[in-house]
Write an enzyme that holds these catalytic residues in place. Structure first.
Site, PDB file in Angstrom:
ATOM      1  N   THR A 116     -96.175  52.197  10.336  1.00  0.00           N
ATOM      2  CA  THR A 116     -96.036  51.675  11.860  1.00  0.00           C
ATOM      3  C   THR A 116     -95.310  52.792  12.679  1.00  0.00           C
ATOM      4  O   THR A 116     -94.935  53.868  12.186  1.00  0.00           O
ATOM      5  CB  THR A 116     -95.195  50.485  11.720  1.00  0.00           C
ATOM      6  OG1 THR A 116     -95.329  49.646  13.123  1.00  0.00           O
ATOM      7  CG2 THR A 116     -93.714  50.797  11.518  1.00  0.00           C
TER       8      THR A 116
ATOM      9  N   CYS B 201     -88.133  49.219  18.725  1.00  0.00           N
ATOM     10  CA  CYS B 201     -88.332  48.255  17.768  1.00  0.00           C
ATOM     11  C   CYS B 201     -87.660  48.723  16.576  1.00  0.00           C
ATOM     12  O   CYS B 201     -87.426  49.889  16.123  1.00  0.00           O
ATOM     13  CB  CYS B 201     -89.960  47.942  17.610  1.00  0.00           C
ATOM     14  SG  CYS B 201     -90.703  47.487  19.027  1.00  0.00           S
TER      15      CYS B 201
ATOM     16  N   HIS C 143     -92.154  44.411  11.848  1.00  0.00           N
ATOM     17  CA  HIS C 143     -92.078  45.159  13.076  1.00  0.00           C
ATOM     18  C   HIS C 143     -91.725  44.191  14.115  1.00  0.00           C
ATOM     19  O   HIS C 143     -92.358  43.666  14.639  1.00  0.00           O
ATOM     20  CB  HIS C 143     -93.224  45.930  13.430  1.00  0.00           C
ATOM     21  CG  HIS C 143     -93.242  46.860  14.490  1.00  0.00           C
ATOM     22  ND1 HIS C 143     -93.848  47.857  14.505  1.00  0.00           N
ATOM     23  CD2 HIS C 143     -92.480  46.965  15.780  1.00  0.00           C
ATOM     24  CE1 HIS C 143     -93.807  48.599  15.779  1.00  0.00           C
ATOM     25  NE2 HIS C 143     -92.603  48.121  16.460  1.00  0.00           N
TER      26      HIS C 143
END
Length: 194
Positions: A50, A55, A72
């Protein structure tokens, strides 16, 4: 609950969640790319990747059960106006609860779970965010403490995006801090202060 997150009928599924699955062009290794608001878990030797800004991604595994996964999330929880984020994995509370729930359904035990936390970058210099990275970090650390989860490692905060590659079966996580865009532009085109 989103049908994409329902477990198969068998007792110990090998994969669950949402991700873009593909094979590495040269090694042919299976890779699961997790986007914001997604999570993915597996008992297979698959890499989960990712890209994070403000985030946060939680990488959680049970080394005895041989299963783990990554979420996530974009925000800690729903807003105070009464919005119920149930089933929306963009929110930390939902993403953490869901990943842990599925790991437990697959044979993981909470007291054996190992956690690695990444992200929560301060993107304000790039016009992104409003302290959301700090709020995501506070939520993730508080959640793990309240749930009695052991945080083995973390790479949180700072002013940089991160690429995370996680191997949930082995627990190995690699993090590459990505230079902020404005610094890359300054390097290519001279100083931004000139």
């Amino acid at each position: 609950m989103n049908a994409a997150f329902e477990l198969p009928a068998e007792n110990s599924p090998r994969e669950f969640g949402q991700a873009h699955l593909y094979r590495h062009p040269s090694t042919q290794e299976k890779i699961a790319k997790v986007f914001p608001g997604q999570l993915f878990g597996t008992a297979e030797p698959i890499q989960i990747v990712t890209l994070l800004g403000s985030c946060v991604a939680a990488c959680i595994r049970d080394p005895v059960a041989g299963i783990g996964g990554m979420n996530h999330f974009m925000l800690p929880a729903g807003c105070a106006s009464g919005f119920n984020p149930r089933g929306d994995h963009r929110y930390g509370q939902v993403a953490m609860d869901t990943l842990i729930h599925y790991l437990e359904q697959c044979g993981a035990e909470r007291d054996r779970m190992e956690v690695k936390l990444f992200g929560g970058g301060n993107m304000q210099d790039q016009g992104i965010g409003d302290g959301v990275g700090e709020r995501n970090i506070a939520f993730a650390e508080g959640y793990c403490q309240a749930a009695g989860l052991h945080v083995l490692a973390s790479d949180l905060g700072l002013q940089c995006p991160r690429k995370v590659v996680y191997q949930p079966v082995s627990g190995i996580a690699r993090v590459k801090r990505v230079a902020p865009m404005y610094r890359e532009m300054a390097t290519k085109h001279g100083s931004l202060d000139d």
